[in-house]
Design a protein around this motif. Structure first.
Motif, PDB file in Angstrom:
ATOM      1  N   SER A  71       0.838  -1.211   0.000  1.00  0.00           N
ATOM      2  CA  SER A  71       0.000   0.000   0.000  1.00  0.00           C
ATOM      3  C   SER A  71       0.865   1.250   0.000  1.00  0.00           C
ATOM      4  O   SER A  71       0.612   2.199  -0.759  1.00  0.00           O
ATOM      5  N   GLU A  72       1.885   1.270   0.858  1.00  0.00           N
ATOM      6  CA  GLU A  72       2.731   2.461   0.986  1.00  0.00           C
ATOM      7  C   GLU A  72       3.544   2.694  -0.296  1.00  0.00           C
ATOM      8  O   GLU A  72       3.673   3.818  -0.776  1.00  0.00           O
ATOM      9  N   GLN A  73       4.075   1.617  -0.868  1.00  0.00           N
ATOM     10  CA  GLN A  73       4.849   1.749  -2.111  1.00  0.00           C
ATOM     11  C   GLN A  73       3.951   2.237  -3.250  1.00  0.00           C
ATOM     12  O   GLN A  73       4.374   3.034  -4.088  1.00  0.00           O
ATOM     13  N   ARG A  74       2.706   1.768  -3.267  1.00  0.00           N
ATOM     14  CA  ARG A  74       1.763   2.200  -4.309  1.00  0.00           C
ATOM     15  C   ARG A  74       1.452   3.682  -4.157  1.00  0.00           C
ATOM     16  O   ARG A  74       1.319   4.398  -5.137  1.00  0.00           O
ATOM     17  N   LYS A  75       1.324   4.132  -2.874  1.00  0.00           N
ATOM     18  CA  LYS A  75       1.090   5.552  -2.607  1.00  0.00           C
ATOM     19  C   LYS A  75       2.218   6.388  -3.191  1.00  0.00           C
ATOM     20  O   LYS A  75       2.020   7.526  -3.606  1.00  0.00           O
ATOM     21  N   ARG A  76       3.418   5.826  -3.163  1.00  0.00           N
ATOM     22  CA  ARG A  76       4.577   6.554  -3.678  1.00  0.00           C
ATOM     23  C   ARG A  76       4.758   6.338  -5.188  1.00  0.00           C
ATOM     24  O   ARG A  76       5.823   6.641  -5.749  1.00  0.00           O
ATOM     25  N   GLY A  77       3.758   5.745  -5.814  1.00  0.00           N
ATOM     26  CA  GLY A  77       3.728   5.652  -7.267  1.00  0.00           C
ATOM     27  C   GLY A  77       4.523   4.509  -7.870  1.00  0.00           C
ATOM     28  O   GLY A  77       4.801   4.503  -9.065  1.00  0.00           O
ATOM     29  N   ARG A  78       4.882   3.526  -7.038  1.00  0.00           N
ATOM     30  CA  ARG A  78       5.706   2.427  -7.569  1.00  0.00           C
ATOM     31  C   ARG A  78       4.872   1.192  -7.840  1.00  0.00           C
ATOM     32  O   ARG A  78       3.932   0.909  -7.119  1.00  0.00           O
ATOM     33  N   ARG A  79       5.247   0.451  -8.879  1.00  0.00           N
ATOM     34  CA  ARG A  79       4.613  -0.833  -9.169  1.00  0.00           C
ATOM     35  C   ARG A  79       5.328  -1.903  -8.348  1.00  0.00           C
ATOM     36  O   ARG A  79       6.553  -1.868  -8.197  1.00  0.00           O
ATOM     37  N   VAL A  80       4.553  -2.852  -7.811  1.00  0.00           N
ATOM     38  CA  VAL A  80       5.116  -3.791  -6.832  1.00  0.00           C
ATOM     39  C   VAL A  80       4.883  -5.247  -7.237  1.00  0.00           C
ATOM     40  O   VAL A  80       3.754  -5.649  -7.537  1.00  0.00           O
ATOM     41  N   GLY A  81       5.955  -6.033  -7.235  1.00  0.00           N
ATOM     42  CA  GLY A  81       5.857  -7.475  -7.395  1.00  0.00           C
ATOM     43  C   GLY A  81       6.121  -8.141  -6.056  1.00  0.00           C
ATOM     44  O   GLY A  81       6.905  -7.638  -5.258  1.00  0.00           O
ATOM     45  N   VAL A  82       5.432  -9.259  -5.805  1.00  0.00           N
ATOM     46  CA  VAL A  82       5.628  -9.980  -4.544  1.00  0.00           C
ATOM     47  C   VAL A  82       5.789 -11.473  -4.835  1.00  0.00           C
ATOM     48  O   VAL A  82       5.041 -12.032  -5.635  1.00  0.00           O
ATOM     49  N   ILE A  83       6.790 -12.091  -4.215  1.00  0.00           N
ATOM     50  CA  ILE A  83       6.910 -13.554  -4.233  1.00  0.00           C
ATOM     51  C   ILE A  83       6.735 -14.017  -2.789  1.00  0.00           C
ATOM     52  O   ILE A  83       7.558 -13.683  -1.929  1.00  0.00           O
ATOM     53  N   ALA A  84       5.662 -14.740  -2.525  1.00  0.00           N
ATOM     54  CA  ALA A  84       5.379 -15.207  -1.163  1.00  0.00           C
ATOM     55  C   ALA A  84       5.681 -16.698  -1.074  1.00  0.00           C
ATOM     56  O   ALA A  84       5.014 -17.506  -1.713  1.00  0.00           O
ATOM     57  N   VAL A  85       6.711 -17.048  -0.302  1.00  0.00           N
ATOM     58  CA  VAL A  85       7.139 -18.444  -0.213  1.00  0.00           C
ATOM     59  C   VAL A  85       6.597 -19.070   1.072  1.00  0.00           C
ATOM     60  O   VAL A  85       6.706 -18.497   2.148  1.00  0.00           O
ATOM     61  N   ASP A  86       5.987 -20.229   0.934  1.00  0.00           N
ATOM     62  CA  ASP A  86       5.445 -20.984   2.065  1.00  0.00           C
ATOM     63  C   ASP A  86       5.950 -22.427   1.970  1.00  0.00           C
ATOM     64  O   ASP A  86       6.183 -22.915   0.877  1.00  0.00           O
ATOM     65  N   PRO A  87       6.094 -23.100   3.112  1.00  0.00           N
ATOM     66  CA  PRO A  87       6.630 -24.462   3.045  1.00  0.00           C
ATOM     67  C   PRO A  87       5.681 -25.459   2.385  1.00  0.00           C
ATOM     68  O   PRO A  87       4.465 -25.385   2.550  1.00  0.00           O
TER      69      PRO A  87
END
Lengths: 322, 144
Positions: free
Chosen positions: A70-86
């Motif tokens: 949310s905060e990065q988007r507010k600052r106008g940046r596009r965000v990728g996320v890799i969520a690793v779970d066992p």
């Protein structure tokens, strides 16, 4: 959607999420088309700010990641996320639930979240994760966040090879600092006390400050890791954390650390691929030796110790790499 | 095929709208995990478009919707439509929960390919997905 390497690579560079998701899947599964597409997109990588987030289960990593998006988007940046779970070591299956906390961003076209199971392949987790990071990087995401429970060498590699490594801890886990494994304390660039509104946050802060002070004594560096208090659920402190991440990025860029970090990550990927491929070929060659079966059964019977048997077998391999 | 040693079925499990009953979807998630599948859960209170976007981002093979709030006729056709719109119409869309038998034909016409009604054993769902997956892999191999 195109199913050729060239088509998918073009889609990735045109920032189509479907193409990116498909390429990540190919790379994760060892599909040969994945390698070809990766070679095409590779020159477009190396731009994203890679942030690694780790900490014990229940620390609030996913919720914090959500607030960071949310905060990065507010600052106008596009965000990728890799969520690793066992993954389950028994069935190889997994229930990947990290993104439950991030679904508020499901309709935002500037956010691409991908879940990954650890799948338990030798050295494969860090490779598959770095591959996924490359894909999101090539898609022009300004920030790529990797979130993982920092247990095991592979996961430690992933977070410590990020540009900015964030270690999340929470009060109330007992011996709080015990929960931060030795390697993580050294790897951390930023430390977060999450759920900072809870009892015990002050005690945890004091312990962390002491540990960081000791670290500074043994390994002095120009960067003093900040300690940030957050309540990820409400977003409290997340703007400060993002400020610190920005400050860290600016420091890396000014000092040459950004390029150095990338260099180290490239080298790590190359070495782990080399190790994996060499090990596979050598193992196959060893098992193809006429004496292999006999040696294996001798080891099983206890007629020969495993050290001598391995040395004997390696001694008679003749390697022919194709 | 050794090149595909890591091929693994990925399933997105979703809850749409105001339906907050989670026991069924949790039981299914564990059964699918134990069958060796990778399960991604959306959490509650999703819109059809959120689920479709998630299916694309995760590149799942299967989308399974748990529906216990009697709103299936509203959400499921919309989800099928969003999946087609977003180029994910080739993914398998299935559903389970409280779905009256007389609704099934209409849902199938809308693009829901299989509906498991109340009382279905988890084994039946696992078998169905394993058979579907084996057929998909075989088609991929012969199709090149």
């Amino acid at each position: 959607m195109s199913q050729t390497a060239a088509g998918i690579a073009a889609g990735v560079l045109a920032r189509e999420i479907g193409a990116g998701a498909r390429l990540i899947r190919w790379l994760e599964e060892g599909d040969p088309r994945g390698r070809d597409a990766l070679a095409t997109i590779y020159p477009h990588t190396g731009q994203a700010h890679l942030i690694g987030i780790t900490g014990p289960p229940g620390a609030g990593k996913s919720t914090l990641t959500n607030a960071l998006i949310s905060e990065q988007r507010k600052r106008g940046r596009r965000v990728g996320v890799i969520a690793v779970d066992p993954s389950s070591p028994f069935s190889g299956g997994a229930v990947l639930g990290d993104r439950v906390r991030m679904q508020t961003h499901a309709l935002d076209t500037g956010v691409f979240i991908r879940s990954m199971g650890t799948r338990g392949q030798l050295g494969g987790l860090s490779r598959a994760t770095f591959d996924a990071i490359l894909v999101q990087d090539a898609m022009g995401y300004d920030v790529v966040i990797v979130e993982t429970v920092g247990v095991g060498q592979d996961e430690l590699d992933i977070v410590s090879l990020a540009h900015s490594t964030v270690i999340v801890s929470v009060p109330g886990l007992g011996d709080e600092v015990q929960a931060i494994k030795a390697g993580l304390l050294e790897a951390g660039d930023l430390f977060v006390v999450n759920k900072a509104d809870r009892e015990g946050a002050d005690a945890l802060t004091r312990q962390l400050e002491l540990m960081l002070h000791l670290r500074e004594q043994t390994r002095p560096s120009d960067w003093t890791p900040p300690l940030v208090h957050t309540t990820a659920l409400t977003g409290q402190g997340v703007a400060t954390l993002t400020d610190e991440l920005d400050r860290h990025l600016a420091m890396l860029k000014a000092s040459g650390g950004f390029a150095a970090c990338l260099k180290e990550r490239n080298r790590h990927m190359f070495e782990s691929l080399l190790q994996e491929q060499a090990a596979r070929q050598i193992l196959a060659a060893a098992l193809a030796e006429p004496s292999a079966a006999q040696l294996i059964s001798a080891v099983e019977q206890g007629d020969i110790d495993p050290y001598s048997a391995a040395a004997q077998l390696v001694g008679c391999i003749s390697l022919k790499f194709s | 095929m050794t090149a595909f040693a890591n091929r693994r079925l990925r399933v997105l499990l979703a809850k749409l709208g105001m339906d907050t009953h989670t026991i069924g979807v949790t039981v299914i998630a564990h059964a699918l995990r134990d069958a060796g599948f990778e399960v991604i859960f959306t959490g509650l209170k999703q819109t059809a478009e959120m689920v479709a976007n998630t299916a694309v981002q995760e590149d799942v093979d299967v989308i399974g919707v748990s529906s216990l709030s009697a709103a299936h006729m509203k959400h499921l056709p919309k989800l099928a439509e969003f999946l087609r719109q977003k180029g994910a119409g080739d993914k398998l869309l299935i559903a389970g929960g409280v779905v009256p038998l007389e609704d099934i034909a209409q849902l199938e016409r809308a693009g829901v390919q299989k509906i498991f009604t109340m009382g279905t054993e988890t084994k039946v769902i696992v078998d169905y997905l394993q058979t579907w997956w084996a057929a998909k892999l075989a088609a991929e191999q012969s199709g090149g």
